[in-house]
Write an enzyme that holds these catalytic residues in place. Structure first.
Site, PDB file in Angstrom:
ATOM      1  N   CYS A 259       0.767  -1.203  -0.025  1.00  0.00           N
ATOM      2  CA  CYS A 259       0.044  -0.073  -0.035  1.00  0.00           C
ATOM      3  C   CYS A 259       0.862   1.197   0.052  1.00  0.00           C
ATOM      4  CB  CYS A 259      -0.924   0.021   1.211  1.00  0.00           C
ATOM      5  SG  CYS A 259      -1.886   1.311   1.208  1.00  0.00           S
TER       6      CYS A 259
ATOM      7  N   CYS B  79      -0.333   4.089   1.977  1.00  0.00           N
ATOM      8  CA  CYS B  79      -0.195   4.067   3.634  1.00  0.00           C
ATOM      9  C   CYS B  79       1.252   4.186   3.954  1.00  0.00           C
ATOM     10  CB  CYS B  79      -0.597   2.395   4.192  1.00  0.00           C
ATOM     11  SG  CYS B  79      -2.081   1.890   3.586  1.00  0.00           S
ATOM     12  N   ASP B  80       2.133   3.722   3.380  1.00  0.00           N
ATOM     13  CA  ASP B  80       3.732   3.739   3.487  1.00  0.00           C
ATOM     14  C   ASP B  80       4.493   4.619   2.677  1.00  0.00           C
ATOM     15  OD1 ASP B  80       3.026   1.777   5.649  1.00  0.00           O
ATOM     16  OD2 ASP B  80       3.036   0.146   4.066  1.00  0.00           O
TER      17      ASP B  80
END
Length: 307
Positions: free
Chosen positions: A135, A138-139
């Site tokens: 992701c 997300c990261d």
């Protein structure tokens, strides 16, 4: 502990939430069960530009949240739980969750979607959260001004690669073929982005590092040659696998694990319906999943009226 409802929806992505909206508007007693973040895979998308009604695009998180808000405003009850099994009989279905709770319903719509496929190479598990991610939204922020790789050649891979160019110093798309599979407009954007490189005809043989990821071991599928690519992070987008392990032996599945159903979303098991990415031949698009959810809810309502 057991609860009884007319309809249970398994999965809270666009398919499940749309089914919930239609079921609530039909004044059905409906419960939605979702083990993760309600909204499904779409919430990870930085920008959704192909969902009708949003000419400037909308973030996946905002789209998923809006769907949930609309469903809950209509009265949809949502439970956070993981489904571990479904038992079917002529009169009702029993849906069991990992916390030991069971729910009964005459009809069940299965819209549990998919999860990211793994490469299955050395280092993938060991470096999860230490440079390996599924992701970028997300990261991605952890890799500011660093070199990263994106594995895959479809829409998801290209979209996330484009997003990462806003953060990373360099993005290399590693793809097993000599051309991308994503939509033409995304390909054009990727090819024109000066921060994106391509490793064509290449597969990842291993992920290596020390305490974090340092390099990818690549193999050229045509020449058989091997090489190392220095990276600080790797984002993997090599497709999705349907969440149907708990359904084996209950419903018909194709070779990839997708549920086989008809155009009305009816499974051959009475009282069970499928919708979204989890079914065979799904378009794997949010708008198509939403359409499946509406169809499944309408079919479930007809089934309940005749049951």
């Amino acid at each position: 502990m057991s609860q009884t409802h007319e309809l249970i929806i398994v999965g809270g992505g666009p398919a499940g939430l749309t089914a919930g909206i239609y079921a609530c508007r039909a004044r059905m007693d409906v419960l939605l069960i979702e083990k993760g973040l309600v909204g499904g895979q779409i919430v990870n998308a930085v920008l959704v530009e192909n969902y009708p009604g949003f000419p400037e695009g909308i973030s996946g998180m905002d789209l998923g949240t809006a769907m949930r808000d609309q469903a809950e405003k209509l009265g949809l009850e949502v439970v956070d739980a993981e489904i571990v099994g479904i038992e079917n009989s002529k009169f009702h279905n029993i849906v069991r969750t990992s916390d030991g709770t069971s729910y009964q319903a005459k009809a069940v719509i299965i819209s549990g979607g998919s999860e990211h496929r793994k490469l299955g190479v050395s280092g993938e598990w060991e470096f999860l959260g230490k440079g390996v991610s599924y992701c970028a939204t997300c990261d991605g922020a952890f890799f500011s001004d660093q070199k990263v790789a994106v594995i895959g050649g479809g829409d998801a891979a290209i979209t996330e690669a484009l997003f990462l160019t806003q953060l990373a110093s360099r993005v290399t798309i590693v793809h097993r073929r000599d051309e991308l599979r994503g939509s033409k407009i995304l390909q054009e954007m990727a090819f024109s982005n000066p921060k994106i490189d391509f490793a064509w005809n290449s597969v990842v043989e291993g992920i290596a590092g020390d305490t974090v990821v340092r390099e990818l071991k690549l193999k050229d599928v045509k020449s058989g040659g091997e090489s190392n690519l220095e990276v600080d992070g790797v984002f993997i987008y090599v497709g999705l696998r349907p969440n149907t392990d708990y359904l084996k032996g209950l419903v018909p599945l194709d070779d990839m694990g997708h549920i086989i159903c008809n155009e009305l979303m009816e499974i051959e098991v009475p009282g069970l319906f499928a919708a979204g990415d989890i079914r065979r031949n799904s378009a794997r698009q949010a708008i198509a999943a939403a359409g499946d959810g509406a169809t499944a809810a309408i079919s479930a309502r007809k089934y309940l009226r005749g049951a």
